[in-house]
Design a protein around this motif. Structure first.
Motif, mmCIF file in Angstrom:
data_model
loop_
_atom_site.group_PDB
_atom_site.id
_atom_site.type_symbol
_atom_site.label_atom_id
_atom_site.label_comp_id
_atom_site.label_asym_id
_atom_site.label_seq_id
_atom_site.Cartn_x
_atom_site.Cartn_y
_atom_site.Cartn_z
ATOM 1 N N PHE A 185 -5.558 -56.117 -50.372
ATOM 2 C CA PHE A 185 -4.456 -55.422 -49.706
ATOM 3 C C PHE A 185 -3.345 -55.196 -50.722
ATOM 4 C CE2 PHE A 185 -6.430 -58.099 -46.460
ATOM 5 C CZ PHE A 185 -6.688 -57.178 -45.472
ATOM 6 N N GLU A 186 -2.667 -54.070 -50.601
ATOM 7 C CA GLU A 186 -1.476 -53.851 -51.410
ATOM 8 C C GLU A 186 -0.362 -54.715 -50.817
ATOM 9 O OE1 GLU A 186 -0.258 -49.824 -52.026
ATOM 10 O OE2 GLU A 186 -2.310 -49.162 -52.410
ATOM 11 N N ASN A 187 0.508 -55.213 -51.689
ATOM 12 C CA ASN A 187 1.618 -56.046 -51.226
ATOM 13 C C ASN A 187 2.399 -55.376 -50.100
ATOM 14 O OD1 ASN A 187 0.978 -57.972 -53.111
ATOM 15 N ND2 ASN A 187 2.614 -57.425 -54.529
ATOM 16 N N LYS A 188 2.660 -54.092 -50.251
ATOM 17 C CA LYS A 188 3.443 -53.343 -49.261
ATOM 18 C C LYS A 188 2.802 -53.423 -47.874
ATOM 19 C CE LYS A 188 5.425 -48.670 -48.760
ATOM 20 N NZ LYS A 188 6.224 -49.088 -47.666
ATOM 21 N N MET A 189 1.464 -53.417 -47.825
ATOM 22 C CA MET A 189 0.760 -53.513 -46.538
ATOM 23 C C MET A 189 1.082 -54.827 -45.828
ATOM 24 S SD MET A 189 -1.255 -50.853 -45.949
ATOM 25 C CE MET A 189 -2.408 -51.532 -44.773
ATOM 26 N N VAL A 190 1.172 -55.900 -46.593
ATOM 27 C CA VAL A 190 1.445 -57.215 -46.012
ATOM 28 C C VAL A 190 2.810 -57.213 -45.316
ATOM 29 C CG1 VAL A 190 1.839 -59.654 -46.552
ATOM 30 C CG2 VAL A 190 -0.036 -58.421 -47.648
#
Length: 121
Positions: free
Chosen positions: A98-103
């Motif tokens: 997952f991209e950090n932004k998604m988290v």
């Protein structure tokens, strides 16, 4: 005798360092994975498998969760990530990223996708 591939002693100090210096995204996701909060599954953070240190590992599911920041958009880093994933898959582990932004922006979806990768009972 079975060869040890988990938490090799040679990587112990690096694992400890990474656990005490989590990225903001790792720290945020960890708050939702620790203490078996997600469907009763235990996760470990900054766990090593062979010479790779993975962000999160669920032993019962052989599931690895990796978080990727801006650094992972570099083509050389992306190529290494693909190599790492391939090697871990060959050892029988499932790797999801997952991209950090998604988290931060879509946490419920991230948690659902992690759960969707649990083996069906």
């Amino acid at each position: 005798m079975k060869k040890q591939i988990h938490n090799l002693k040679i990587l112990e100090s690096r694992r400890k360092y990474l656990r005490s210096h989590l990225t903001p995204a790792e720290a945020f996701l960890w708050r939702h994975l620790q203490k078996s909060q997600l469907a009763g599954r235990k996760f470990r953070r900054q766990h090593s498998i062979t010479y790779f240190i993975v962000d999160f590992y669920c032993p019962s599911e052989k599931l690895i969760v990796e978080l990727d920041g801006h650094y992972h958009q570099n083509p050389d880093v992306a190529e290494y990530d693909a190599y790492r994933t391939e090697k871990l898959n060959e050892l029988g582990f499932n790797v999801i990223r997952f991209e950090n932004k998604m988290v931060f922006d879509f946490l419920p979806s991230v948690l659902n996708e992690i759960e969707d990768n649990f083996k069906k009972e």
